[in-house]
Design a protein around this motif. Structure first.
Motif, PDB file in Angstrom:
ATOM      1  N   ALA A 194       1.005  -1.178   0.112  1.00 44.86           N
ATOM      2  CA  ALA A 194      -0.057   0.003   0.007  1.00 44.86           C
ATOM      3  C   ALA A 194       0.872   1.153  -0.099  1.00 44.86           C
ATOM      4  O   ALA A 194       1.985   1.298   0.569  1.00 44.86           O
ATOM      5  CB  ALA A 194      -0.987   0.030   1.151  1.00 44.86           C
ATOM      6  N   GLN A 195       0.347   2.313  -0.519  1.00 46.79           N
ATOM      7  CA  GLN A 195       1.031   3.354  -0.629  1.00 46.79           C
ATOM      8  C   GLN A 195       0.562   4.720   0.030  1.00 46.79           C
ATOM      9  O   GLN A 195      -0.649   4.868   0.148  1.00 46.79           O
ATOM     10  CB  GLN A 195       1.191   3.994  -2.157  1.00 46.79           C
ATOM     11  N   SER A 196       1.268   5.292   0.855  1.00 47.37           N
ATOM     12  CA  SER A 196       0.968   6.383   1.642  1.00 47.37           C
ATOM     13  C   SER A 196       0.337   7.561   0.661  1.00 47.37           C
ATOM     14  O   SER A 196       0.536   7.805  -0.355  1.00 47.37           O
ATOM     15  CB  SER A 196       2.356   7.190   2.194  1.00 47.37           C
ATOM     16  N   PRO A 197      -0.587   8.504   1.548  1.00 52.72           N
ATOM     17  CA  PRO A 197      -1.024   9.485   0.502  1.00 52.72           C
ATOM     18  C   PRO A 197      -0.191  10.592  -0.245  1.00 52.72           C
ATOM     19  O   PRO A 197      -0.744  10.985  -1.428  1.00 52.72           O
ATOM     20  CB  PRO A 197      -2.044  10.348   1.519  1.00 52.72           C
TER      21      PRO A 197
ATOM     22  N   THR B 212       6.043   6.849   1.002  1.00 53.42           N
ATOM     23  CA  THR B 212       6.296   5.926   1.600  1.00 53.42           C
ATOM     24  C   THR B 212       5.425   4.439   1.075  1.00 53.42           C
ATOM     25  O   THR B 212       4.339   4.892   0.846  1.00 53.42           O
ATOM     26  CB  THR B 212       5.909   6.098   3.015  1.00 53.42           C
ATOM     27  N   VAL B 213       5.941   3.418   1.275  1.00 50.22           N
ATOM     28  CA  VAL B 213       5.290   2.213   0.862  1.00 50.22           C
ATOM     29  C   VAL B 213       5.386   1.313   1.864  1.00 50.22           C
ATOM     30  O   VAL B 213       6.322   1.073   2.548  1.00 50.22           O
ATOM     31  CB  VAL B 213       6.062   1.526  -0.212  1.00 50.22           C
ATOM     32  N   ALA B 214       3.905   0.547   2.338  1.00 46.82           N
ATOM     33  CA  ALA B 214       4.003  -0.461   3.402  1.00 46.82           C
ATOM     34  C   ALA B 214       3.826  -1.532   2.749  1.00 46.82           C
ATOM     35  O   ALA B 214       2.914  -1.813   1.847  1.00 46.82           O
ATOM     36  CB  ALA B 214       2.876   0.113   4.304  1.00 46.82           C
ATOM     37  N   THR B 215       4.386  -2.653   3.282  1.00 46.42           N
ATOM     38  CA  THR B 215       4.325  -4.072   2.835  1.00 46.42           C
ATOM     39  C   THR B 215       4.161  -4.975   3.903  1.00 46.42           C
ATOM     40  O   THR B 215       4.652  -4.785   5.306  1.00 46.42           O
ATOM     41  CB  THR B 215       5.686  -4.318   2.420  1.00 46.42           C
ATOM     42  N   ALA B 216       3.157  -6.206   3.637  1.00 41.83           N
ATOM     43  CA  ALA B 216       2.815  -7.170   4.683  1.00 41.83           C
ATOM     44  C   ALA B 216       3.190  -8.293   3.901  1.00 41.83           C
ATOM     45  O   ALA B 216       2.879  -8.595   3.047  1.00 41.83           O
ATOM     46  CB  ALA B 216       1.597  -7.126   5.041  1.00 41.83           C
TER      47      ALA B 216
ATOM     48  N   LEU C 273       4.717  -5.968   9.316  1.00 42.77           N
ATOM     49  CA  LEU C 273       4.310  -4.892   8.386  1.00 42.77           C
ATOM     50  C   LEU C 273       5.588  -3.996   8.422  1.00 42.77           C
ATOM     51  O   LEU C 273       6.007  -3.605   9.589  1.00 42.77           O
ATOM     52  CB  LEU C 273       3.112  -4.201   9.061  1.00 42.77           C
ATOM     53  N   ARG C 274       6.095  -3.811   7.156  1.00 43.67           N
ATOM     54  CA  ARG C 274       7.418  -2.970   7.233  1.00 43.67           C
ATOM     55  C   ARG C 274       6.965  -1.861   6.127  1.00 43.67           C
ATOM     56  O   ARG C 274       6.293  -1.681   5.303  1.00 43.67           O
ATOM     57  CB  ARG C 274       8.340  -3.882   6.586  1.00 43.67           C
ATOM     58  N   PHE C 275       7.676  -0.489   6.698  1.00 47.96           N
ATOM     59  CA  PHE C 275       7.622   0.774   5.850  1.00 47.96           C
ATOM     60  C   PHE C 275       8.814   0.991   5.104  1.00 47.96           C
ATOM     61  O   PHE C 275      10.138   1.078   5.742  1.00 47.96           O
ATOM     62  CB  PHE C 275       7.130   2.033   6.729  1.00 47.96           C
ATOM     63  N   TRP C 276       8.860   1.515   3.925  1.00 47.41           N
ATOM     64  CA  TRP C 276       9.867   1.618   3.206  1.00 47.41           C
ATOM     65  C   TRP C 276      10.032   3.110   2.529  1.00 47.41           C
ATOM     66  O   TRP C 276       8.797   3.484   1.871  1.00 47.41           O
ATOM     67  CB  TRP C 276      10.128   0.726   2.206  1.00 47.41           C
ATOM     68  N   ASN C 277      10.807   3.859   2.654  1.00 42.02           N
ATOM     69  CA  ASN C 277      11.102   5.207   2.164  1.00 42.02           C
ATOM     70  C   ASN C 277      11.543   5.080   0.614  1.00 42.02           C
ATOM     71  O   ASN C 277      12.595   5.485   0.549  1.00 42.02           O
ATOM     72  CB  ASN C 277      11.837   6.331   3.100  1.00 42.02           C
TER      73      ASN C 277
END
Length: 480
Positions: free
Chosen positions: A432-435, A439-443, A449-453
């Motif tokens: 999923a992508q932040s508004p 930032t991208v969230a991956t599960a 659940l990880r967040f990538w810049n």
């Protein structure tokens, strides 16, 4: 069927007890990447001292200047010609410019030159400024996740869609029978709903365009609509499908649902008889749904290895009960050799669609939805689980399964790998992508659940224009 299909089963009492000890969306093993500090000094470079204080340093002397200073006074005495004041002023200005007020002939050490505001310096600064403007600095992409949260009971199923990021910067994730909300602005977590075992597990989540209302698909074929601000159930859509609802997609007031029965249904959430249209084209489970930015075309992918493009205007003009009009797809693509779940419409080219195939296909394909042509196909070497476009650059991000379980950033249209991000120990099923698009969230199946810049920092030069968003529940008081 694609490798690694539905694996969810009710755990034993011991496993449930262990799961309760793990707090959902709690920060675990934080691996915030801190870039190395580059050594820098605010002091100017020191100049090497050479020679003796009583012996001149020939390397530090300018012999042309020394010759001029020795011979110029004699020439002035010999020249008895009357010089005009303007010419004399010009001669002095010329001498000051070239001599830089130097009057000493012998030099005992090196002395740094004193900067002057000459025309050459101004030209040099202007040239450097232009080069800085035209030369674009290379974007730094961190190789590790910015934040890692625990996600116990996350269902490891390729065909489900359990993660979404709303326009109000709130992320929703389904863990077993429970839907949790994580506020990215505050870093807080709240539980929205836990369904009973007869209805669960939760099989899909998707935010409405307003970022306040959330649609939840269930294993028993029902779809629930929730108001996240008040944690209130607004309504339940029943008898849409005969089995679980694995994918959801909003198009203003229309909620499109895809089920295991192969049926796709458009539901108008404002009216009592919500079923307004259906699409019939898939013979097996529908696992991917994406509306184009214009809302005119719908892309659907299924476990039958098919990809369809549907025209919304054609669908709305037909009767829901008319079976003759239910199969009028705009395009039918049969290029994939496995289930098609990963779908992404291009933000800078409205008729460009990217699709990804499962474990026996491993390809990312690009389609022109106007002509129906396949523009390119790239073998990634592993199962393609999800796709996301960069909103600011011509880049595409893909998440993968065995063997590396990595994220791959591609440059479009060359499809050259820009970066590969590793960290998950199981296939990265949901993205999923932040508004702000950065930032991208991956599960993944490793229950993290990880967040990538990965897409860089948001651009603050121009404020984003406020878009008028249609309120899907503005007339909810009329619904019975």
């Amino acid at each position: 069927m694609d490798a690694g299909s539905y694996r969810y089963s009710f755990s034993s009492s011991t496993e449930k007890a262990q799961s309760r000890c793990r707090q959902p969306l709690a920060r675990v093993g934080s691996t915030v990447y801190i870039p190395p500090l580059r050594s820098s000094s605010s002091n100017p470079p020191s100049y090497r001292q050479s020679g003796d204080r009583f012996i001149p340093d020939r390397s530090a002397m300018d012999f042309d200047v020394a010759h001029y200073l020795l011979t110029q006074p004699r020439k002035e005495k010999e020249n008895t010609e009357v010089v005009s004041p303007a010419k004399e002023a010009y001669r002095k200005l010329l001498a000051e410019t070239f001599l830089n007020n130097r009057t000493r002939i012998l030099a005992f050490n090196r002395k740094p030159p004193v900067p002057t505001d000459s025309m050459l310096a101004a030209i040099s600064e202007a040239t450097a400024s232009n080069q800085n403007k035209t030369t674009k600095s290379k974007r730094y992409i961190p190789q590790s996740a910015e934040r890692t949260l625990d996600a116990p009971d996350l269902v490891d199923d390729f065909y489900l869609n359990l993660l979404d990021w709303g326009s109000r910067n709130v992320l929703s994730i389904a863990l077993g029978n429970t839907v949790y909300l994580w506020n990215a602005s505050e870093g807080s977590t709240s539980e929205l709903v836990t369904v009973e075992d007869d209805f669960g597990p939760v099989t899909s989540v998707n935010w409405a365009p307003d970022g306040q209302h959330l649609a939840i698909g269930l294993n028993n074929s029902e779809v629930q609509l929730w108001d996240s601000s008040s944690a209130r159930l607004l309504r339940t859509l029943k008898e849409i499908h005969r089995s679980r609802v694995g994918t959801l997609a909003w198009n203003n007031n229309i909620l499109t649902t895809g089920g295991m029965d192969g049926k796709i249904v458009n539901n108008d959430v404002r009216i009592r008889n919500h079923e307004v249209n259906s699409y019939r084209g898939h013979q097996q489970e529908v696992c991917g749904l994406k509306w184009s930015a214009s809302g005119k075309h719908l892309a659907s992918g299924g476990n039958d290895n098919l990809l369809h493009i549907w025209d919304f205007s054609v669908a709305t003009s037909s009767s829901f009960s008319s079976a003759a009009n239910q199969n009028q797809w705009l395009h039918r693509f049969e290029g994939h050799n496995a289930a098609v779940k990963a779908l992404a419409w291009c933000p800078f080219q409205s008729n460009l669609l990217a699709s990804g195939g499962g474990g026996t296909d491993r390809c990312i394909k690009f389609w022109n939805t106007l002509t129906g042509a396949c523009l390119n196909s790239v073998d990634t070497g592993s199962q393609v689980c999800a796709l996301l476009w960069n909103k600011n650059e011509r880049e595409l991000l893909s998440s993968h399964g065995f063997t590396q379980n990595q994220l791959t950033l591609w440059k479009y249209p060359s499809m050259v790998k820009v970066a590969e991000l590793c960290g998950h120990t199981s296939r990265v099923l949901y993205m999923a992508q932040s508004p702000d698009g950065c930032t991208v969230a991956t599960a993944a199946g490793d229950e993290t659940l990880r967040f990538w810049n990965v897409f860089g920092n948001p651009e603050l030069d121009k404020p984003a224009a406020k878009t008028k968003c249609t309120e899907p529940f503005a007339n909810y008081s009329r619904i019975r």
